[in-house]
Design a protein around this motif. Structure first.
Motif, PDB file in Angstrom:
ATOM      1  N   PRO A  33       0.837  -1.209   0.000  1.00 31.97           N
ATOM      2  CA  PRO A  33       0.000   0.000   0.000  1.00 31.97           C
ATOM      3  C   PRO A  33       0.867   1.252   0.000  1.00 31.97           C
ATOM      4  O   PRO A  33       1.955   1.285   0.587  1.00 31.97           O
ATOM      5  N   ASN A  64      -6.614  -1.220   6.928  1.00 31.37           N
ATOM      6  CA  ASN A  64      -7.965  -1.714   6.663  1.00 31.37           C
ATOM      7  C   ASN A  64      -8.613  -0.948   5.518  1.00 31.37           C
ATOM      8  O   ASN A  64      -8.413   0.265   5.363  1.00 31.37           O
ATOM      9  N   ASP A  65      -9.420  -1.662   4.731  1.00 30.91           N
ATOM     10  CA  ASP A  65     -10.096  -1.022   3.606  1.00 30.91           C
ATOM     11  C   ASP A  65     -11.089   0.038   4.083  1.00 30.91           C
ATOM     12  O   ASP A  65     -11.215   1.100   3.465  1.00 30.91           O
ATOM     13  N   VAL A  66     -11.806  -0.264   5.157  1.00 30.87           N
ATOM     14  CA  VAL A  66     -12.818   0.646   5.687  1.00 30.87           C
ATOM     15  C   VAL A  66     -12.661   0.745   7.202  1.00 30.87           C
ATOM     16  O   VAL A  66     -12.493  -0.270   7.879  1.00 30.87           O
ATOM     17  N   HIS A  89     -12.798   5.405   3.902  1.00 28.41           N
ATOM     18  CA  HIS A  89     -12.364   4.416   2.913  1.00 28.41           C
ATOM     19  C   HIS A  89     -10.887   4.663   2.614  1.00 28.41           C
ATOM     20  O   HIS A  89     -10.507   5.751   2.162  1.00 28.41           O
ATOM     21  N   ARG A  90     -10.080   3.663   2.868  1.00 26.21           N
ATOM     22  CA  ARG A  90      -8.630   3.812   2.739  1.00 26.21           C
ATOM     23  C   ARG A  90      -8.214   4.330   1.372  1.00 26.21           C
ATOM     24  O   ARG A  90      -7.321   5.178   1.257  1.00 26.21           O
ATOM     25  N   LYS A  91      -8.828   3.826   0.315  1.00 32.01           N
ATOM     26  CA  LYS A  91      -8.391   4.183  -1.033  1.00 32.01           C
ATOM     27  C   LYS A  91      -8.453   5.680  -1.297  1.00 32.01           C
ATOM     28  O   LYS A  91      -7.790   6.185  -2.208  1.00 32.01           O
ATOM     29  N   ASP A 136       0.148   2.461  -4.933  1.00 33.30           N
ATOM     30  CA  ASP A 136       0.861   1.313  -4.387  1.00 33.30           C
ATOM     31  C   ASP A 136       2.353   1.395  -4.684  1.00 33.30           C
ATOM     32  O   ASP A 136       2.761   1.896  -5.748  1.00 33.30           O
TER      33      ASP A 136
END
Length: 307
Positions: free
Chosen positions: A155, A180-182, A192-194, A200
């Protein structure tokens, strides 16, 4: 990640080069070491390094010629007396299990740790959360293989400024977001991580080739490697001999690197006909084609930095 060349000669050991063995140190990544080939006296070579045999958790054997396997029984036995308790897994071509089982049985050797022996042909050998290892059959008269070690992408960097702008102050929540993703904050906000992380980080790729004739069929397998380790048993003037004995020359290895978008080439498996005084000539031959070439000697180290 660091490559340590324990033996860089071919066929028989010489005063200047022991036979084949390469250690890939993954101490920061996995607190372990992977060994590629284990020629005669590899454990003696290890004594001149800071490598601890108990840290060796995987051994990959390129092929069954003696200069790549005759050090195995001794190393396996000594590991029992050097604190080795964790599982050791050996990956090798057909015949490696019989060789090890017979060597240990007739010498009355009992290991103090679990040993797993996996025989392979081609394809994916191993995968965990960090790495994938695959192998490809080469052209060497007997079954000989190359290994491609691919580190999985990581990440990207957490965008702290963006989090602060969203009203999320530094603290343990930052680590939770990265892992964590969320994530739900204490005040009920959904993160939201993204949305708060950079691109990356590309994983590193190392390709280690066993003994082989030069072949354009290997291009796809080595494509994009950060480091390509390739045999160069002979200098350019011995191209006919290299072909006859199923080996490669300096220029042939360099040509493969040049055509395959490789970042760095490291030559090894040098014939004992070449002395230390010949090293510069061999290196120059390769660098004429691929400038980012190194010629390994025993205990040569190559660090592969994160991208």
């Amino acid at each position: 990640m660091e490559l340590n060349f324990l033996g860089t000669g071919s066929g028989v050991p010489s005063k200047e080069r022991n036979v084949s063995a390469i250690a890939l140190k993954l101490l920061q990544e996995q607190n372990s070491i992977w060994l590629f080939d284990c020629g005669e006296a590899t454990q003696h070579q290890i004594l001149h390094t800071n490598i601890k045999p108990r840290k060796i958790t995987k051994i990959f054997i390129t092929h069954m010629h003696g200069d790549h396997i005759f050090g195995l029984p001794g190393l396996l036995s000594s590991r029992s007396f050097q604190g080795g308790e964790e599982l050791l897994t050996i990956y090798g071509p057909e015949g490696i299990k019989d060789y090890i089982d017979t060597s240990l049985a007739v010498s009355g050797t009992t290991l103090t740790y679990p040993l797993s022996i996996i025989e392979f042909t081609e394809g994916k050998l191993f995968e965990d959360a960090q790495f994938t290892v695959s192998c490809k059959k080469l052209d060497h008269g007997i079954a000989s293989y190359g290994f491609r070690i691919t580190e999985k992408d990581k990440p990207g960097k957490l965008l702290a400024d963006k989090l602060k702008a969203a009203g999320i102050e530094p603290g343990p929540i930052y680590q939770q977001i990265k892992e964590n993703d969320v994530v739900r904050t204490n005040d009920g906000q959904i993160i939201h991580r993204k949305q708060f992380i950079g691109s990356d980080k590309k994983g590193r790729v190392i390709t280690i080739m066993g003994d082989t004739r030069a072949s354009h069929h290997n291009r796809t397998f080595v494509e994009g490697s950060d480091v390509l380790v390739h045999e160069a048993t002979f200098g350019h003037e011995k191209a006919d001999l290299a072909k006859a004995y199923f080996h490669s020359t300096t220029k042939q290895a360099a040509t493969l690197a040049d055509e395959s978008n490789v970042e760095k080439l490291v030559l090894t498996h040098i014939s004992s006909r070449y002395q230390q005084s010949d090293d510069q000539k061999l290196l120059t031959e390769a660098r004429e084609i691929f400038p980012k070439t190194e010629l390994a000697h025993d205990f040569h180290q190559v660090t592969i930095h994160s991208k």
